[in-house]
Design a protein around this motif. Structure first.
Motif, PDB file in Angstrom:
ATOM      1  N   SER A 150       0.483  -0.702  -0.108  1.00 52.75           N
ATOM      2  CA  SER A 150       0.439  -0.172   0.249  1.00 52.75           C
ATOM      3  C   SER A 150       0.679   1.238   0.170  1.00 52.75           C
ATOM      4  N   LYS A 151       0.930   1.686  -1.267  1.00 56.93           N
ATOM      5  CA  LYS A 151       2.183   2.744  -1.086  1.00 56.93           C
ATOM      6  C   LYS A 151       1.056   4.469  -0.961  1.00 56.93           C
ATOM      7  N   ASP A 152       0.170   4.433  -0.427  1.00 56.62           N
ATOM      8  CA  ASP A 152      -0.200   5.592   0.689  1.00 56.62           C
ATOM      9  C   ASP A 152      -0.475   5.045   2.331  1.00 56.62           C
ATOM     10  N   VAL A 180       3.462   0.738   3.432  1.00 55.54           N
ATOM     11  CA  VAL A 180       5.544   1.542   2.809  1.00 55.54           C
ATOM     12  C   VAL A 180       6.264   0.751   4.445  1.00 55.54           C
ATOM     13  N   GLN A 207       7.440   7.143  -1.145  1.00 55.09           N
ATOM     14  CA  GLN A 207       6.971   5.876  -2.675  1.00 55.09           C
ATOM     15  C   GLN A 207       6.261   7.136  -3.171  1.00 55.09           C
ATOM     16  N   GLU A 208       5.844   7.305  -2.691  1.00 55.01           N
ATOM     17  CA  GLU A 208       5.170   8.152  -4.518  1.00 55.01           C
ATOM     18  C   GLU A 208       5.885   8.628  -5.118  1.00 55.01           C
ATOM     19  N   ALA A 228       7.014   5.477  -7.008  1.00 54.96           N
ATOM     20  CA  ALA A 228       6.499   4.743  -8.003  1.00 54.96           C
ATOM     21  C   ALA A 228       6.171   5.859  -9.531  1.00 54.96           C
TER      22      ALA A 228
END
Length: 388
Positions: free
Chosen positions: A2-4, A75, A249-250, A253
């Motif tokens: 879960s990137k957020d 994350v 992380q964003e 991505a």
């Protein structure tokens, strides 16, 4: 992953409430085994947090941390709360972020005394770097009007055991001073969370506000004064760190997406000019010396390829164990996770692939001491994750 979303765990309700006040729109999320989390966003941001309560002790903390990692694929995992300071290195209200965690109760009893056998887990480099940056920027603290000076962030070892430490002359205090005298703070959960993160391949940060000095002066009156303030300071730093972790992380991505777009651009042909070499390509058709790249990997035996790669990894795992890089316990645990991943990959269903990805991440954590194994495993984790 879960990137957020970042998981934040606490041991005490007071610590839990300090973090919850940082969240907006929190909703209850129930794990299938009954553990309750609340999922909300850090106020004013898109960073989601899954907040959970572990209760006291390393064992309970390890179980809930593992459960949270499997449930949310976060994350990172942040363990947030209060701790006692050691050796007057941090002032009351300051925040300590662990560079590494000691499980200080490990040892062996022999005729000539107790010998230390410590377990140590280091904080992931990326999180340490980000925490140090936030400390230098120093804009994370809440308004401290009426609370005196602004709290400082300190970085160093945290010792985690199974007892409340409140003495400088007890046998336990002497043991810590003799074997772990670089520790800045002492508490009762960090070792469990660090172990869960290590086995699951999830980055972990331990963030503690100093509420007492672990020197015999701890009492209920002082706790009522300092625990809320120390917990609030730790929660403020953790919330800011969570936002920054999701932001990083964003960015990662987006960079990966740009590279993917570049790689997906049509190519006229692929030519192999290397002498006596083998080129493996997912191709739709071959015409003479031209290879046309338009096949769907999911339709060209990707499952078989992944299982075959996992079979090959088992051989490398065995060789690494035979060379002494992996101890027996780690090797056995790694074989279990590899077996789970292979079984799930053969089923080739969305839920099965998710299980395979989680097992591979846990396997990555187990073999982290072997660069060769980590390098071989990294593309397999990506491959499995891309099909889930």
């Amino acid at each position: 992953m879960s990137k957020d979303l970042v998981v934040i765990l606490t041991a005490l309700n007071l610590e839990y409430q300090a973090v919850r006040r940082k969240l907006a729109g929190a909703q209850v999320h129930r794990h299938e085994r009954g553990t309750l989390f609340e999922v909300g966003a850090v106020q004013g941001t898109s960073c989601r947090v899954a907040l959970g309560l572990t209760n006291k002790g390393n064992h309970s903390a390890a179980v809930i941390a593992e459960r949270a990692i499997q449930e949310f694929s976060p994350v990172a995992v942040l363990f947030v709360g209060v701790a006692g300071a050691l050796w007057d290195t941090a002032r009351l209200g300051d925040v300590v972020m662990a560079t590494h965690v000691y499980a200080y109760h490990g040892g062996t009893s022999e005729d000539d005394g107790l010998k230390s056998r410590p377990r140590v887990w280091e904080t992931a480099h990326g999180i340490s770097q980000l925490g140090s940056h936030l400390a230098r920027v120093n804009d994370w603290a809440d308004d401290t009007t009426g609370h005196g000076r602004t709290p400082q962030v300190r970085f160093g070892a945290i010792a985690a055991g199974e007892i409340v430490q409140n003495s400088t002359i007890s046998a336990e205090a002497r043991w810590i001073r003799q074997h772990y005298n670089d520790a800045l703070a002492i508490e009762m959960e960090a070792a469990g969370v660090a172990q869960a993160g290590h086995l699951s391949g999830a980055p972990v940060a331990i963030i503690r506000g100093i509420s007492d000095r672990a020197d015999g002066t701890k009492n209920s009156a002082k706790d009522r004064n300092w625990q809320p303030r120390a917990a609030a300071n730790a929660a403020a730093f953790a919330a800011r760190l969570a936002v920054e972790l999701v932001g990083e992380q964003e960015k990662t991505a987006m960079s990966e997406e740009d590279r993917t777009r570049s790689a997906d651009r049509p190519k006229d042909h692929v030519r192999n000019t290397a002498y006596n070499s083998t080129v493996g390509i997912m191709a739709g058709s071959v015409d003479g010396s031209s290879v046309h790249l338009h096949a769907d990997p999911k339709a060209t035996g990707a499952t078989t390829d992944l299982v075959a790669e996992l079979d090959g990894f088992q051989g490398l795992l065995g060789r690494t164990h035979a060379e002494g890089v992996l101890d027996d316990d780690t090797y056995r645990e790694a074989l279990v996770e590899l077996g789970l991943a292979r079984h799930a990959a053969r089923e080739n269903a969305p839920e099965s692939i998710k299980r395979a990805t989680i097992a591979l991440k846990r396997l990555r954590g187990l073999v982290a001491d072997s660069p060769e194994l980590v390098t071989r495993l990294a593309p397999l984790v990506v491959a499995a994750g891309g099909r889930s």
